[in-house]
Design a protein around this motif. Structure first.
Motif, PDB file in Angstrom:
ATOM      1  N   PRO A   7       0.730  -1.095  -0.137  1.00 22.17           N
ATOM      2  CA  PRO A   7       0.098  -0.057  -0.014  1.00 22.17           C
ATOM      3  C   PRO A   7       0.913   1.370  -0.129  1.00 22.17           C
ATOM      4  CG  PRO A   7      -1.003  -1.665   1.393  1.00 22.17           C
ATOM      5  CD  PRO A   7       0.323  -2.123   0.938  1.00 22.17           C
ATOM      6  N   ARG A   8       2.078   1.419   0.726  1.00 20.17           N
ATOM      7  CA  ARG A   8       2.840   2.389   0.698  1.00 20.17           C
ATOM      8  C   ARG A   8       3.377   2.792  -0.725  1.00 20.17           C
ATOM      9  NH1 ARG A   8       3.274   7.276   3.431  1.00 20.17           N
ATOM     10  NH2 ARG A   8       5.128   8.091   3.334  1.00 20.17           N
ATOM     11  N   LYS A   9       3.905   1.717  -1.213  1.00 21.16           N
ATOM     12  CA  LYS A   9       4.558   1.810  -2.687  1.00 21.16           C
ATOM     13  C   LYS A   9       3.438   2.258  -3.568  1.00 21.16           C
ATOM     14  CE  LYS A   9       8.705   0.389  -1.905  1.00 21.16           C
ATOM     15  NZ  LYS A   9       9.818   1.357  -2.358  1.00 21.16           N
ATOM     16  N   PHE A  10       2.266   1.852  -3.381  1.00 21.42           N
ATOM     17  CA  PHE A  10       1.301   2.332  -4.132  1.00 21.42           C
ATOM     18  C   PHE A  10       0.867   3.934  -4.182  1.00 21.42           C
ATOM     19  CE2 PHE A  10      -3.690   3.242  -4.613  1.00 21.42           C
ATOM     20  CZ  PHE A  10      -3.642   3.227  -6.228  1.00 21.42           C
ATOM     21  N   GLU A  11       0.921   4.354  -2.683  1.00 21.08           N
ATOM     22  CA  GLU A  11       0.980   5.739  -2.724  1.00 21.08           C
ATOM     23  C   GLU A  11       1.999   6.221  -3.328  1.00 21.08           C
ATOM     24  OE1 GLU A  11       0.937   6.122   1.760  1.00 21.08           O
ATOM     25  OE2 GLU A  11      -0.834   5.115   2.090  1.00 21.08           O
ATOM     26  N   GLU A  12       3.289   5.879  -3.123  1.00 24.49           N
ATOM     27  CA  GLU A  12       4.444   6.542  -3.787  1.00 24.49           C
ATOM     28  C   GLU A  12       4.488   6.574  -5.431  1.00 24.49           C
ATOM     29  OE1 GLU A  12       7.697   4.182  -2.221  1.00 24.49           O
ATOM     30  OE2 GLU A  12       7.578   4.936  -0.147  1.00 24.49           O
ATOM     31  N   LEU A  13       3.751   5.416  -5.639  1.00 30.22           N
ATOM     32  CA  LEU A  13       3.479   5.444  -7.182  1.00 30.22           C
ATOM     33  C   LEU A  13       2.461   6.634  -7.633  1.00 30.22           C
ATOM     34  CD1 LEU A  13       3.576   4.245 -10.357  1.00 30.22           C
ATOM     35  CD2 LEU A  13       1.701   2.798  -9.605  1.00 30.22           C
ATOM     36  N   VAL A  14       1.379   6.851  -6.889  1.00 31.21           N
ATOM     37  CA  VAL A  14       0.423   7.919  -7.450  1.00 31.21           C
ATOM     38  C   VAL A  14       1.117   9.305  -7.092  1.00 31.21           C
ATOM     39  CG1 VAL A  14      -1.647   8.869  -6.653  1.00 31.21           C
ATOM     40  CG2 VAL A  14      -1.568   6.549  -6.678  1.00 31.21           C
ATOM     41  N   ALA A  15       1.954   9.508  -6.047  1.00 31.40           N
ATOM     42  CA  ALA A  15       2.521  10.605  -5.749  1.00 31.40           C
ATOM     43  C   ALA A  15       3.579  10.923  -7.065  1.00 31.40           C
ATOM     44  CB  ALA A  15       3.334  10.572  -4.588  1.00 31.40           C
ATOM     45  N   LEU A  52      -5.561  17.304  -1.947  1.00 29.73           N
ATOM     46  CA  LEU A  52      -5.392  16.333  -0.815  1.00 29.73           C
ATOM     47  C   LEU A  52      -5.778  15.044  -1.482  1.00 29.73           C
ATOM     48  CD1 LEU A  52      -7.061  17.880   2.252  1.00 29.73           C
ATOM     49  CD2 LEU A  52      -4.547  17.963   1.496  1.00 29.73           C
ATOM     50  N   ILE A  53      -4.890  13.861  -1.447  1.00 29.48           N
ATOM     51  CA  ILE A  53      -5.236  12.697  -2.256  1.00 29.48           C
ATOM     52  C   ILE A  53      -5.084  11.485  -1.208  1.00 29.48           C
ATOM     53  CG2 ILE A  53      -4.249  11.373  -4.060  1.00 29.48           C
ATOM     54  CD1 ILE A  53      -2.735  13.904  -5.284  1.00 29.48           C
ATOM     55  N   GLU A  54      -6.098  10.935  -1.205  1.00 33.33           N
ATOM     56  CA  GLU A  54      -6.220   9.586  -0.472  1.00 33.33           C
ATOM     57  C   GLU A  54      -6.033   8.320  -1.450  1.00 33.33           C
ATOM     58  OE1 GLU A  54      -7.070   7.279   3.065  1.00 33.33           O
ATOM     59  OE2 GLU A  54      -5.857   9.359   2.721  1.00 33.33           O
ATOM     60  N   CYS A  55      -5.222   7.152  -1.156  1.00 32.26           N
ATOM     61  CA  CYS A  55      -4.952   6.069  -1.999  1.00 32.26           C
ATOM     62  C   CYS A  55      -5.532   4.885  -1.149  1.00 32.26           C
ATOM     63  CB  CYS A  55      -3.417   6.115  -2.146  1.00 32.26           C
ATOM     64  SG  CYS A  55      -2.827   7.542  -2.999  1.00 32.26           S
ATOM     65  N   LYS A  56      -6.335   4.016  -2.122  1.00 28.77           N
ATOM     66  CA  LYS A  56      -6.647   3.066  -1.734  1.00 28.77           C
ATOM     67  C   LYS A  56      -6.254   1.698  -2.531  1.00 28.77           C
ATOM     68  CE  LYS A  56      -8.479   4.140   2.072  1.00 28.77           C
ATOM     69  NZ  LYS A  56      -7.833   4.069   3.548  1.00 28.77           N
ATOM     70  N   ARG A  57      -5.403   0.859  -1.949  1.00 26.75           N
ATOM     71  CA  ARG A  57      -5.058  -0.160  -2.785  1.00 26.75           C
ATOM     72  C   ARG A  57      -5.943  -1.473  -2.640  1.00 26.75           C
ATOM     73  NH1 ARG A  57      -3.378  -4.847  -2.502  1.00 26.75           N
ATOM     74  NH2 ARG A  57      -2.237  -4.431  -0.490  1.00 26.75           N
ATOM     75  N   LYS A 117      -5.006   4.618 -17.406  1.00 23.18           N
ATOM     76  CA  LYS A 117      -4.596   5.701 -18.390  1.00 23.18           C
ATOM     77  C   LYS A 117      -3.511   6.192 -17.897  1.00 23.18           C
ATOM     78  CE  LYS A 117      -9.328   6.129 -19.790  1.00 23.18           C
ATOM     79  NZ  LYS A 117     -10.672   6.774 -19.715  1.00 23.18           N
ATOM     80  N   TRP A 118      -3.477   6.645 -16.556  1.00 24.82           N
ATOM     81  CA  TRP A 118      -2.379   7.514 -16.157  1.00 24.82           C
ATOM     82  C   TRP A 118      -1.112   6.508 -16.176  1.00 24.82           C
ATOM     83  CZ3 TRP A 118      -4.273   8.778 -10.570  1.00 24.82           C
ATOM     84  CH2 TRP A 118      -5.156  10.152 -10.528  1.00 24.82           C
ATOM     85  N   LEU A 119      -0.946   5.433 -15.973  1.00 22.57           N
ATOM     86  CA  LEU A 119       0.278   4.579 -16.170  1.00 22.57           C
ATOM     87  C   LEU A 119       0.571   4.645 -17.778  1.00 22.57           C
ATOM     88  CD1 LEU A 119      -0.462   1.846 -13.523  1.00 22.57           C
ATOM     89  CD2 LEU A 119       1.335   3.723 -13.328  1.00 22.57           C
ATOM     90  N   LYS A 120      -0.438   4.511 -18.571  1.00 21.12           N
ATOM     91  CA  LYS A 120       0.039   4.309 -19.939  1.00 21.12           C
ATOM     92  C   LYS A 120       0.646   5.647 -20.305  1.00 21.12           C
ATOM     93  CE  LYS A 120      -2.165   3.812 -24.374  1.00 21.12           C
ATOM     94  NZ  LYS A 120      -3.303   3.842 -25.299  1.00 21.12           N
ATOM     95  N   ASP A 121      -0.041   6.885 -19.797  1.00 22.30           N
ATOM     96  CA  ASP A 121       0.605   8.300 -20.312  1.00 22.30           C
ATOM     97  C   ASP A 121       2.088   8.233 -19.532  1.00 22.30           C
ATOM     98  OD1 ASP A 121      -1.593   8.856 -21.564  1.00 22.30           O
ATOM     99  OD2 ASP A 121      -2.563   9.936 -20.109  1.00 22.30           O
ATOM    100  N   TYR A 122       2.189   7.709 -18.287  1.00 27.67           N
ATOM    101  CA  TYR A 122       3.396   7.731 -17.461  1.00 27.67           C
ATOM    102  C   TYR A 122       4.706   6.945 -18.394  1.00 27.67           C
ATOM    103  CZ  TYR A 122       6.578   6.642 -13.572  1.00 27.67           C
ATOM    104  OH  TYR A 122       7.426   6.570 -12.823  1.00 27.67           O
ATOM    105  N   LYS A 123       4.387   6.097 -19.326  1.00 29.29           N
ATOM    106  CA  LYS A 123       5.538   5.471 -20.036  1.00 29.29           C
ATOM    107  C   LYS A 123       6.230   6.481 -20.614  1.00 29.29           C
ATOM    108  CE  LYS A 123       3.465   0.739 -20.591  1.00 29.29           C
ATOM    109  NZ  LYS A 123       3.206  -0.205 -21.323  1.00 29.29           N
TER     110      LYS A 123
END
Length: 123
Positions: A7-15, A52-57, A117-123
């Motif tokens: 879950p923390r890595k997911f937050e870091e990815l979104v950040a 303010l961003i809340e992440c839920k994996r 979509k975000w991850l596709k654009d991230y590449k």
């Protein structure tokens, strides 16, 4: 692979996704985060905006309910932030979507499809 991330890595990815979009990022502590995982500031000549961003994996079968959406909205109001964003690897219940619908300029719900979509654009 998103479902297997810590879950923390997911937050870091979104950040990081927000950071590459030009936001100044602050990750909150792992515990007692005050109802948000990330503070993202966008600075422009028009002024500064706080997101303010809340992440839920969550697993795909575990939809995010209205309680978490209401909670983020309350934190957003309390901190006088520009926008609250809830990002999940899952989706949202009908009640959560109904609550957020009239608040489209204050509250944004982003699900698995948006993440793809975000991850596709991230590449």
């Amino acid at each position: 692979m998103l479902y297997e991330l810590d879950p923390r890595k997911f937050e870091e990815l979104v950040a990081h996704i927000f950071q590459i979009q030009g936001f100044d990022i602050t990750l909150t502590p792992k515990t007692r985060d005050g109802g948000r995982d990330i503070q993202a500031v966008h600075k422009s000549s028009l002024g500064n905006m706080l997101y303010l961003i809340e992440c839920k994996r969550y697993q795909s079968s575990n939809k995010v309910g209205v309680e978490l959406v209401r909670s983020l909205y309350g934190v957003k109001q309390s901190e006088r932030a520009t926008m609250g964003i809830l990002v999940t690897t899952s989706s949202f219940t009908k009640d959560a979507l109904d609550f957020a619908s009239p608040l489209k300029y204050e509250l944004s719900l982003r699900d698995y499809e948006t993440l793809k979509k975000w991850l596709k654009d991230y590449k």
